[in-house]
Motif scaffolding. Structure first.
Motif, PDB file in Angstrom:
ATOM      1  N   SER A  88       0.809  -1.219   0.000  1.00 30.31           N
ATOM      2  CA  SER A  88       0.000   0.000   0.000  1.00 30.31           C
ATOM      3  C   SER A  88       0.844   1.272   0.000  1.00 30.31           C
ATOM      4  N   SER A  89       2.170   1.151   0.244  1.00 26.31           N
ATOM      5  CA  SER A  89       3.034   2.336   0.213  1.00 26.31           C
ATOM      6  C   SER A  89       3.404   2.721  -1.212  1.00 26.31           C
ATOM      7  N   LYS A  90       3.088   1.860  -2.195  1.00 28.42           N
ATOM      8  CA  LYS A  90       3.403   2.137  -3.591  1.00 28.42           C
ATOM      9  C   LYS A  90       2.125   2.370  -4.388  1.00 28.42           C
ATOM     10  N   LYS A  91       2.257   3.117  -5.478  1.00 24.38           N
ATOM     11  CA  LYS A  91       1.104   3.478  -6.295  1.00 24.38           C
ATOM     12  C   LYS A  91       1.060   2.650  -7.575  1.00 24.38           C
ATOM     13  N   SER A  92      -0.157   2.302  -7.980  1.00 23.73           N
ATOM     14  CA  SER A  92      -0.370   1.557  -9.223  1.00 23.73           C
ATOM     15  C   SER A  92      -1.600   2.107  -9.928  1.00 23.73           C
ATOM     16  N   ILE A  93      -1.795   1.628 -11.147  1.00 25.99           N
ATOM     17  CA  ILE A  93      -3.072   1.812 -11.836  1.00 25.99           C
ATOM     18  C   ILE A  93      -3.909   0.573 -11.549  1.00 25.99           C
ATOM     19  N   LEU A  94      -5.133   0.755 -11.084  1.00 26.98           N
ATOM     20  CA  LEU A  94      -6.013  -0.371 -10.762  1.00 26.98           C
ATOM     21  C   LEU A  94      -7.322  -0.234 -11.527  1.00 26.98           C
ATOM     22  N   SER A  95      -7.796  -1.349 -12.038  1.00 28.37           N
ATOM     23  CA  SER A  95      -9.096  -1.352 -12.689  1.00 28.37           C
ATOM     24  C   SER A  95     -10.206  -1.325 -11.644  1.00 28.37           C
ATOM     25  N   ASP A  96     -11.411  -0.988 -12.080  1.00 23.23           N
ATOM     26  CA  ASP A  96     -12.576  -1.257 -11.246  1.00 23.23           C
ATOM     27  C   ASP A  96     -12.697  -2.768 -11.069  1.00 23.23           C
ATOM     28  N   PRO A  97     -13.452  -3.243 -10.078  1.00 24.13           N
ATOM     29  CA  PRO A  97     -13.634  -4.692  -9.912  1.00 24.13           C
ATOM     30  C   PRO A  97     -14.185  -5.334 -11.178  1.00 24.13           C
ATOM     31  N   LEU A  98     -13.648  -6.512 -11.522  1.00 26.49           N
ATOM     32  CA  LEU A  98     -13.988  -7.190 -12.771  1.00 26.49           C
ATOM     33  C   LEU A  98     -14.775  -8.474 -12.540  1.00 26.49           C
ATOM     34  N   ASP A  99     -15.297  -8.650 -11.315  1.00 25.21           N
ATOM     35  CA  ASP A  99     -15.936  -9.923 -10.987  1.00 25.21           C
ATOM     36  C   ASP A  99     -17.114 -10.244 -11.911  1.00 25.21           C
ATOM     37  N   GLY A 100     -17.760  -9.236 -12.440  1.00 23.61           N
ATOM     38  CA  GLY A 100     -18.919  -9.494 -13.291  1.00 23.61           C
ATOM     39  C   GLY A 100     -18.576  -9.777 -14.738  1.00 23.61           C
ATOM     40  N   LEU A 101     -17.290  -9.679 -15.116  1.00 27.12           N
ATOM     41  CA  LEU A 101     -16.902  -9.893 -16.510  1.00 27.12           C
ATOM     42  C   LEU A 101     -16.541 -11.357 -16.742  1.00 27.12           C
ATOM     43  N   ASN A 102     -16.939 -11.858 -17.897  1.00 21.56           N
ATOM     44  CA  ASN A 102     -16.762 -13.284 -18.197  1.00 21.56           C
ATOM     45  C   ASN A 102     -15.502 -13.488 -19.032  1.00 21.56           C
ATOM     46  N   PHE A 103     -14.364 -13.642 -18.369  1.00 23.15           N
ATOM     47  CA  PHE A 103     -13.129 -14.010 -19.062  1.00 23.15           C
ATOM     48  C   PHE A 103     -12.227 -14.738 -18.079  1.00 23.15           C
ATOM     49  N   THR A 104     -11.338 -15.553 -18.618  1.00 25.24           N
ATOM     50  CA  THR A 104     -10.403 -16.296 -17.778  1.00 25.24           C
ATOM     51  C   THR A 104      -9.042 -15.614 -17.790  1.00 25.24           C
ATOM     52  N   HIS A 159      -5.328  -9.898 -10.123  1.00 24.00           N
ATOM     53  CA  HIS A 159      -5.641 -10.268  -8.742  1.00 24.00           C
ATOM     54  C   HIS A 159      -7.009 -10.946  -8.705  1.00 24.00           C
ATOM     55  N   SER A 160      -7.167 -11.905  -7.808  1.00 23.29           N
ATOM     56  CA  SER A 160      -8.469 -12.565  -7.634  1.00 23.29           C
ATOM     57  C   SER A 160      -9.026 -12.384  -6.227  1.00 23.29           C
ATOM     58  N   GLU A 161      -8.175 -12.006  -5.254  1.00 25.89           N
ATOM     59  CA  GLU A 161      -8.606 -11.801  -3.870  1.00 25.89           C
ATOM     60  C   GLU A 161      -8.128 -10.440  -3.370  1.00 25.89           C
ATOM     61  N   PRO A 162      -8.928  -9.701  -2.624  1.00 30.37           N
ATOM     62  CA  PRO A 162     -10.313 -10.007  -2.239  1.00 30.37           C
ATOM     63  C   PRO A 162     -11.323  -9.784  -3.357  1.00 30.37           C
ATOM     64  N   GLN A 163     -10.901  -9.141  -4.454  1.00 30.24           N
ATOM     65  CA  GLN A 163     -11.765  -8.984  -5.618  1.00 30.24           C
ATOM     66  C   GLN A 163     -10.904  -9.007  -6.873  1.00 30.24           C
ATOM     67  N   ARG A 164     -11.531  -9.260  -7.998  1.00 30.24           N
ATOM     68  CA  ARG A 164     -10.785  -9.403  -9.242  1.00 30.24           C
ATOM     69  C   ARG A 164     -10.420  -8.036  -9.796  1.00 30.24           C
ATOM     70  N   LEU A 165      -9.113  -7.819 -10.058  1.00 26.81           N
ATOM     71  CA  LEU A 165      -8.616  -6.527 -10.512  1.00 26.81           C
ATOM     72  C   LEU A 165      -7.486  -6.735 -11.507  1.00 26.81           C
ATOM     73  N   ILE A 166      -7.304  -5.746 -12.380  1.00 33.43           N
ATOM     74  CA  ILE A 166      -6.084  -5.630 -13.168  1.00 33.43           C
ATOM     75  C   ILE A 166      -5.232  -4.545 -12.513  1.00 33.43           C
ATOM     76  N   GLU A 167      -3.961  -4.848 -12.261  1.00 29.09           N
ATOM     77  CA  GLU A 167      -3.028  -3.864 -11.733  1.00 29.09           C
ATOM     78  C   GLU A 167      -1.924  -3.628 -12.762  1.00 29.09           C
ATOM     79  N   ALA A 168      -1.511  -2.384 -12.923  1.00 25.72           N
ATOM     80  CA  ALA A 168      -0.395  -2.064 -13.829  1.00 25.72           C
ATOM     81  C   ALA A 168       0.460  -0.991 -13.180  1.00 25.72           C
ATOM     82  N   TRP A 169       1.769  -1.118 -13.334  1.00 26.81           N
ATOM     83  CA  TRP A 169       2.666  -0.080 -12.835  1.00 26.81           C
ATOM     84  C   TRP A 169       3.939  -0.071 -13.665  1.00 26.81           C
ATOM     85  N   CYS A 170       4.649   1.025 -13.591  1.00 29.21           N
ATOM     86  CA  CYS A 170       5.838   1.213 -14.414  1.00 29.21           C
ATOM     87  C   CYS A 170       6.951   1.797 -13.562  1.00 29.21           C
TER      88      CYS A 170
END
Length: 297
Positions: free
Chosen positions: A11-27, A120-131
């Motif tokens: 939590s001390s570092k910053k990233s780009i995070l998506s909104d939760p993706l739990d409702g989207l149908n993809f693997t 990420h899958s826990e605690p919710q499904r997210l895409i994280e990106a950082w550079c």
């Protein structure tokens, strides 16, 4: 996609995070397959670059035994030259992370830049990106073109012919420090050091310091410095760039901030007898421009 969010892993570092993706149908497998296909394509070039003749002159892909692959793009027409940009892509199933390592920073200097995507899958499904990029001092063709543009603007405003002005990238500084700068030829026949300093300040205050500017506010700090708030609109997207401009003696500088985040500094060095200008840019904020097409898709 939400910028400057606390990373789920630290939590001390910053990233780009998506909104939760739990409702989207993809693997996860579909996600990485699509990303891998995208990363095999040539670097996406912005429309303004294409209009200036910038193009992909060569595109090569090499698959490696460990499952990673290399991509080499040669960008042609970049300020009249060619620039090679190399990427290595790899995937770590243990951390569910894709890593892209590039050998150039956003200004196409030879500085390593690492971009990562993580699912990420826990605690919710997210895409994280950082550079993450290494510290870079830019004295290349972009900075030399900036000097040419500034000098051209000042001479046009004064009604002075500008034929004969020469600016070269990556030249040894005249102060003997060994650092590289973008440097002009002798300027005494065109304007004086005082006229240059006063002209640049007026150019910034009048709102001509940044391309695509749609608004500017000036705040005085003291006799030697002031703050500008520039609103810039590019391809329909508006953002605000803050800058603190100051000068002392024969050195001027502009410190840039975006969303209260320090992004870099431009130095201007005046050498007298003969009068010459030198510039460099300290690049501190990375860009995920090579991932932007994926994120926006």
């Amino acid at each position: 996609m939400n910028p400057n969010m606390p990373s789920p892993g630290d939590s001390s570092k910053k990233s780009i995070l998506s909104d939760p993706l739990d409702g989207l149908n993809f693997t996860d497998e579909q996600f990485w397959k699509y990303l891998g296909e995208l990363k095999r394509e040539p670097i996406p070039l912005p429309s303004w670059a294409k209009l200036l003749g910038v193009h992909i002159a060569k595109h090569e892909i090499t698959d490696l035994d460990d499952g990673s692959f290399l991509v080499k793009d040669v960008i042609g027409g970049y300020y009249g030259t060619e620039v090679d940009v190399n990427f290595k892509h790899s995937y770590d199933p243990d951390t569910n992370t894709w890593t892209q390592v590039c050998d150039r920073d956003p200004a196409l200097q030879r500085v390593p830049v690492t971009l990562r995507y993580r699912l990420h899958s826990e605690p919710q499904r997210l895409i994280e990106a950082w550079c993450v990029n290494e510290f870079a001092v830019n004295s290349g063709v972009q900075v030399s073109a900036m000097i040419e543009a500034v000098l051209g603007y000042l001479l046009d405003a004064a009604g002075t012919p500008k034929d004969g002005i020469i600016v070269k990238a990556e030249q040894p500084s005249l102060d003997g420090s060994g650092r590289l700068v973008a440097q002009s030829g002798e300027l005494d026949a065109f304007l004086s050091p005082d006229a240059f300093t006063e002209g640049v300040e007026k150019m910034i205050r009048d709102g001509h310091g940044t391309p695509n500017m749609t608004g500017i506010e000036i705040t005085e700090i003291d006799e030697l410095s002031f703050k500008s708030k520039e609103t810039v609109t590019t391809d329909g997207v508006e953002f605000v760039l803050w800058a603190i401009h100051s000068h002392e003696g024969d050195v001027g500088k502009a410190e840039y901030f975006e969303d209260d985040t320090y992004t870099g500094m431009t130095h201007a060095y005046v050498t007298k007898a003969p009068f010459r200008m030198s510039f460099d840019r300290v690049e501190t904020k990375p860009s995920i421009q090579f991932g932007a097409v994926f994120l926006s898709s």
